[in-house]
Design an enzyme around this catalytic site. Structure first.
Site, short mmCIF file in Angstrom:
data_model
loop_
_atom_site.label_atom_id
_atom_site.label_comp_id
_atom_site.label_asym_id
_atom_site.label_seq_id
_atom_site.Cartn_x
_atom_site.Cartn_y
_atom_site.Cartn_z
N LYS A 12 -17.40 25.52 15.15
CA LYS A 12 -16.69 25.97 16.35
C LYS A 12 -16.98 25.04 17.53
O LYS A 12 -18.06 24.47 17.62
CB LYS A 12 -17.15 27.39 16.66
CG LYS A 12 -16.62 28.00 17.93
CD LYS A 12 -17.28 29.36 18.12
CE LYS A 12 -17.25 29.83 19.55
NZ LYS A 12 -18.12 29.17 20.49
N LYS A 17 -21.94 20.55 17.27
CA LYS A 17 -21.62 19.65 16.14
C LYS A 17 -21.97 18.21 16.48
O LYS A 17 -22.57 17.51 15.69
CB LYS A 17 -20.11 19.65 15.86
CG LYS A 17 -19.61 20.77 15.04
CD LYS A 17 -18.15 20.57 14.74
CE LYS A 17 -17.30 20.31 15.95
NZ LYS A 17 -17.32 21.33 16.98
N LYS A 43 -11.38 15.34 22.29
CA LYS A 43 -12.28 15.09 23.41
C LYS A 43 -12.95 13.72 23.30
O LYS A 43 -13.42 13.18 24.27
CB LYS A 43 -13.39 16.15 23.43
CG LYS A 43 -13.02 17.47 24.04
CD LYS A 43 -14.21 18.25 24.58
CE LYS A 43 -15.43 18.36 23.67
NZ LYS A 43 -15.23 19.08 22.39
N ASP A 129 -12.46 25.04 14.53
CA ASP A 129 -11.69 25.70 13.49
C ASP A 129 -10.79 24.71 12.81
O ASP A 129 -10.38 23.73 13.41
CB ASP A 129 -10.79 26.75 14.15
CG ASP A 129 -11.28 28.15 13.87
OD1 ASP A 129 -11.73 28.38 12.75
OD2 ASP A 129 -11.19 28.99 14.78
#
Ligand code: SF4
Lengths: 296, 517
Positions: A12, A17, A43, A129
Site C-alpha cells: 500500500k 516500500k 511519484k 494496490d
C-alpha cells in the site's frame, strides 16, 4: 550469464516500500551484488534514498522528450553502484499511469537493460494496490519471478496485500510471478506481529522479515540516505541485511490463498473485537499497558 | 416492480428527461434497455421487454461491427459545410469518414449537392505517448489549427475509445479554448466502448447539438419543419421531402447531412420536429421540446402511402396547414395511386400464380421495422420475419401496435451479422430477401434477393423510399428484384457458397450467442 533474481515488491502507498526496497538494494550492493532497482510509481521517488535524496529523470520523461532513448538517459548509479531506474508517470488526473508502466517496462526490454548490465538482482518497487493491468505487469508473464509485499498491521495495508494475492493467484497458471513472503513493516508491538502472523497463516503465506519502526530510518532519510549508508552498524541496517540474505537464498515460491472480501471483513472485525477487549482489560488494570496505545 | 398505472409503467421503460448539464447522454442500454441479439417471436420480445426481463447477450463470435463514432457519426458530421471535425482519436478511428467523402461525391451538383465539397477533417492521431500523458494540449492545438485553416462556424470534437479509456478531459480543453476562438466548439462523447448499441451515437450527437449548438429562439419560424434523417435515407428521399413540404409552403430543415451550422442553431425556432426515423430523431425531438417547447411527433415515418398521408397530416396540424395537407394528399394520390395499384396488382397476379402471397424477408433498423411492415402490407406482400439492427424500449408501444395490426412475426435482432441473416433466409426461404448493405451482401440463392436500401450517397431515382415517389419507386424496385433472377443465376453459377452446409444445419441462427445465467 548467471540467472538474474528478479523480485517485485508491492504494498500500500505510504507503507514504506521504497524505504524497504532501497535499503535492500543498498544491503545487497554492500554484499557485492550488482543490483538494479526499478521504481514503478508515478511519484518516481523510489530510488531517492540511494541518490542523496535527489530524483532522477524517468523512463517516461525520456519517452516524452521524443528523442531516441539511450541507456544513459534512464539508468543512474546510486549508493554502492546500485543502478537506479524510475518508470515515472503522467501528471495527476491526466492520461494513464498504468499504460505508462507498461510502456516503460517494454522500453527496458527493448533496450536490453538486463543484458547490458548483467545484474544479479532486479528489484521492482511497485505502487500500492494492483489497481489496473499496468501495475500488475511486474507479476504478469514472469517479468519478475518472486513477489514480496510490505505490510503493516494496519487494515488497509493488509487489504492491499490481500488484493495483491488475488493478482498473483490470477496469473499464477499463466507463468506469472509467485509469492515469496511478507515483509512485516513497523512492527513494534507484539499485537502487531500477532495480527500479521495471523493474516499470513490465514492466507497460507510466510513472513520474510519483521522490520521494526526506527529512528535510524527517519534520520537517514532526512539526508536522503539508506540506513546501510547512514549508519551501517545500526540494528536497523542489520535487519535489512538479514532480509537481503533471506531474499538471496529464499527459493520459496507459492500461490497465496487470498481471503474473500467477506472473509477479510470478518477477520478484521474479530481482531478489532480482540483489541477492544484487551484495551478494556488494560483500563481495568488486568491487561498489558502496551496494547492501549495500539491503533489498528 | 409493480406499477399502479400503464403510464407509470411506460415511463419506467426509458429515461425521458434529457439532462443537458451532463457532458453526454446515457447510452441506449441504460436509457431504454437496448439489445442487439434476439431471435424469436415479436410477441415474445414484447413480453420480455414489458416484464423487464429482456436481456442482452454476448456473441462468442461476431462477423463485423461498427461503432458509434465510425459508423454513425464520422460520415455525417463531416458533411456539415461550414464546420470542421476533429477526431480526438488514433488515426484509424476516423478513416471511414474519408470513404464517405467519395460516396457523397456521387451525388450530382444538379441535384443540390454543394459543388464545393471538401472534408474539413482533422485527427489528433493519438499514440501511446498521448495515452500515457494525456493529449489535452494536442487537442487544444488541433482546435486552434482548425480555426485557422477553415475558419469554421463550429468545430465538432469526436471522442474515441482511447480518450474514453484514459478519461481525457475534453470538456476542460473546450472550456479553456472556447473564449479565444470564434467557432462554436461541440464536443461529442461517442467513444466506441461506451455502448454496444450504435444508436447511442445518435443520442450523443443530439446531446451535443442541443447543449452547444442550438440557440435560444429569436423568433418562431412557423413554416420550418425539422427533419433529421438517418444514414439509409437517400438523396432522392431528401428531394421528395422538400418537394412535398414545399408544395404547401413549408421548409424542411434537413439535418445533419449538408446542413449549415445556422440550420442547427435554428432548430429551436421550428414549428415542429418530424421524424424520418423515430429511433433516430427521438433524443433530439424530446430535447427540443423540453428546452424550447418545439412540438414533435415520432410516428409514423413517411414510408408507404398511408404512413406518408399520416405524416403530412401531423405536420399540417402543427403548422396550421391541415387544409393544405388534405389538398396535397388528394393531388398526390391522383398521380401516384394508379401506379401503386399497378404494382400491387402485379404482386397479386404473381401470388395467384404461385398460390400464396409473395413473401419478403425484411432487414432493417428498428425505425424501419415499424414503417416497413405496414408498407409491405400495402403492396400485398407478407413478411415471414423481420430483421432489425437492434431493439430498445423506445419503440415498444409501436411494436405492439404493429403486431396487433399485421399479426405476430419472427424477429431477428442483430447488428451486422450476415451469417445469422443468411441462416434464417435459408430456413424461411422467402420469395424475396432484403439485405442491408452493412450487413453482408448478396446471398447465393435462386429466389429473389436485393438490398433493402441505398446509402445516403445514392442519388438514383429508383433508390427513393420516402413519401409518394418513394413508395412507388421502392414498390417497383421490389417487383423488379422478384422478377429478375439473372443476377442470382450468375452468382449461383460463378461463386462458391459463403458458408458451409454445417452452418445451415444448426437449428439456431443464434448459434454463437453466449447465454448469461
Ligand atoms: S472509437 Fe473505438 S470502436 Fe470506434 S473506431 Fe475508434 S477504436 Fe474502434
Amino acid at each position: 550469464m548467471t540467472k538474474i533474481r528478479s523480485v517485485a515488491i508491492y504494498g500500500k502507498g505510504g507503507i514504506g516500500k521504497s524505504t524497504t526496497t532501497s535499503n535492500l538494494s543498498a544491503a545487497l550492493a554492500d554484499m557485492g551484488k550488482r543490483v538494479i532497482q526499478i521504481g514503478c510509481d508515478p511519484k518516481s521517488d523510489s530510488t531517492n534514498n540511494l541518490r542523496g535524496g535527489r530524483s532522477i529523470p524517468t523512463v517516461l520523461d525520456a519517452i516524452r522528450s521524443g528523442k531516441p532513448v539511450e541507456l544513459d538517459d534512464i539508468v543512474y548509479e546510486g549508493f554502492g553502484g546500485v543502478l537506479c531506474i524510475e518508470a515515472g508517470g503522467p501528471e495527476p488526473g491526466v492520461g494513464c499511469a498504468g499504460r505508462g508502466i507498461i510502456a516503460a517496462i517494454e522500453l527496458l526490454r527493448q533496450k536490453k537493460v538486463f543484458e547490458e548490465y548483467k545484474p544479479d538482482v532486479v528489484l521492482y518497487d511497485v505502487l500500492g494496490d494492483v489497481v489496473c493491468g499496468g501495475f500488475s505487469v511486474p507479476i504478469r508473464e514472469g517479468v519478475a519471478e518472486q513477489v514480496y509485499t510490505v505490510t503493516s498491521a494496519d487494515f488497509m495495508a493488509i487489504y492491499a496485500a490481500n488484493n495483491l494475492f488475488k493478482g498473483i493467484q490470477k496469473y499464477a497458471s499463466s507463468g506469472g510471478a509467485l509469492f515469496s513472503g511478507i515483509i512485516a513493516n513497523s512492527v513494534t508491538l507484539p499485537v502487531q506481529r500477532e495480527i500479521i502472523d495471523d493474516f499470513a497463516s490465514r492466507t497460507g503465506t510466510t513472513i520474510a522479515e519483521y522490520v521494526p519502526r526506527s529512528d535510524t530510518i527517519t534520520r537517514s532519510e532526512l539526508l536522503g540516505q539508506t540506513a546501510i549508508e547512514y549508519d551501517p552498524d545500526s540494528t536497523q541496517a542489520e535487519v535489512y541485511r538479514s532480509l537481503a540474505r533471506t531474499l538471496l537464498k529464499n527459493e520459496e515460491r507459492y500461490v497465496p490463498k487470498p481471503l474473500e472480501a467477506a472473509e477479510l471483513k470478518v477477520w478484521a472485525e474479530s481482531w478489532s473485537d480482540r483489541l477492544l477487549t484487551k484495551k478494556n482489560d488494560a483500563r481495568s488494570g488486568s491487561g498489558s499497558r502496551e496494547i492501549a496505545s495500539t491503533s489498528t | 416492480m409493480v406499477f399502479a398505472t400503464r403510464d407509470e409503467a411506460d415511463s419506467a421503460l426509458y429515461e425521458k428527461r434529457i439532462d443537458l448539464s451532463q457532458a453526454t447522454c446515457p447510452n441506449r442500454e441504460q436509457r431504454a434497455n437496448g439489445i442487439n441479439i434476439f431471435y424469436g417471436k415479436a410477441s415474445d420480445l414484447i413480453e420480455k421487454a414489458r416484464s423487464g426481463c429482456l436481456q442482452n447477450h454476448e456473441r462468442g463470435f461476431a462477423q463485423s461491427s461498427g461503432c458509434s463514432l465510425n459508423f454513425y457519426l464520422s460520415v455525417r458530421v463531416g458533411t456539415i459545410r461550414d464546420a470542421a471535425t476533429i477526431f480526438h482519436a488514433p488515426v484509424g478511428c476516423s478513416s471511414s469518414a474519408l470513404g464517405y467523402r467519395e460516396l457523397f461525391r456521387g451525388v450530382p451538383v444538379e441535384l443540390g449537392r454543394p459543388a464545393e465539397y471538401d472534408l474539413h477533417w482533422m485527427t489528433t492521431n493519438l499514440r501511446e505517448k498521448d495515452v500515457v500523458y494525456g493529449a489535452g494540449d494536442k487537442l487544444k492545438k488541433a482546435i486552434y489549427e482548425a480555426q485557422e485553416r477553415y475558419n469554421p462556424k463550429a468545430i465538432f470534437i469526436l471522442t474515441s475509445c482511447t480518450t474514453g479509456i484514459i478519461g481525457e478531459d475534453i470538456e476542460g480543453a473546450v472550456a479553456d479554448v472556447q473564449p479565444h476562438i470564434d467557432a462554436r466548439l461541440v464536443p461529442i462523447h461517442c467513444e466506441g466502448v461506451r455502448s454496444r448499441i450504435v444508436q447511442t451515437g445518435y443520442d450523443a450527437f443530439w446531446h451535443a447539438v442541443l447543449k452547444y449548438l442550438v440557440k435560444k429562439p429569436e423568433k418562431k419560424q412557423t413554416d420550418l419543419v425539422n427533419v433529421a434523417s438517418m444514414l439509409s435515407y437517400t438523396w432522392q428521399d431528401r428531394l421528395e421531402i422538400q418537394r412535398l413540404l414545399g408544395k404547401i409552403g413549408l421548409r424542411a430543415n434537413l439535418i445533419p447531412e449538408f446542413a449549415t451550422v445556422e440550420q442547427f442553431q435554428q432548430l429551436s425556432e421550428a414549428a415542429v420536429t418530424a421524424p424520418l426515423c423515430p429511433t433516430y430523431t427521438d433524443y433530439l425531438s424530446r430535447g427540443l421540446e423540453q428546452e424550447y417547447g418545439v412540438p414533435y411527433f415520432l410516428y409514423p415515418s413517411p414510408m408507404g402511402i398511408t404512413n406518408t398521408d399520416e405524416w403530412l397530416r401531423q405536420i399540417g396540424k402543427y403548422t396550421g396547414k391541415s387544409d393544405e395537407v388534405e389538398a396535397l394528399i388528394e393531388e398526390e394520390h391522383r398521380i401516384w395511386m394508379p401506379k401503386m395499384q399497378a404494382i400491387r396488382s402485379e404482386f397479386d397476379r404473381i401470388a395467384a400464380e404461385k398460390g400464396s402471397k409473395v413473401s419478403v424477408l425484411g432487414s432493417l433498423g428498428q425505425g424501419r421495422l415499424l414503417a416497413q411492415m405496414p408498407f409491405f402490407d400495402e403492396l400485398g406482400l407478407v413478411s415471414p420475419a423481420a430483421m432489425s439492427q437492434d431493439y430498445d424500449n423506445l419503440i415498444l408501444e409501436e411494436l405492439e401496435e404493429v403486431v396487433s395490426r399485421v399479426g405476430d412475426f419472427d424477429l431477428l435482432v442483430n447488428t451486422f451479422q450476415a451469417a445469422e441473416q443468411s441462416h434464417i433466409t435459408t430456413k424461411l426461404d422467402p420469395d424475396l430477401t432484403l439485405t442491408c448493405p452493412f450487413q453482408g451482401g448478396a446471398y447465393k440463392r435462386i429466389k429473389g434477393a436485393t438490398r433493402i436500401h441505398a446509402l445516403r450517397g445514392d442519388p438514383h431515382p429508383w433508390s427513393a423510399q420516402s413519401g409518394y415517389t418513394g413508395a412507388v419507386a421502392y414498390g417497383n424496385f421490389l417487383l423488379q428484384a422478384l422478377k429478375s433472377r439473372s443476377f442470382q443465376k450468375t452468382l449461383k453459377e460463378k461463386t462458391k457458397d459463403s458458408y458451409r452446409d454445417w452452418w445451415f444445419k444448426q437449428s439456431n441462427p443464434l448459434y454463437y450467442m453466449k447465454r448469461v445465467v
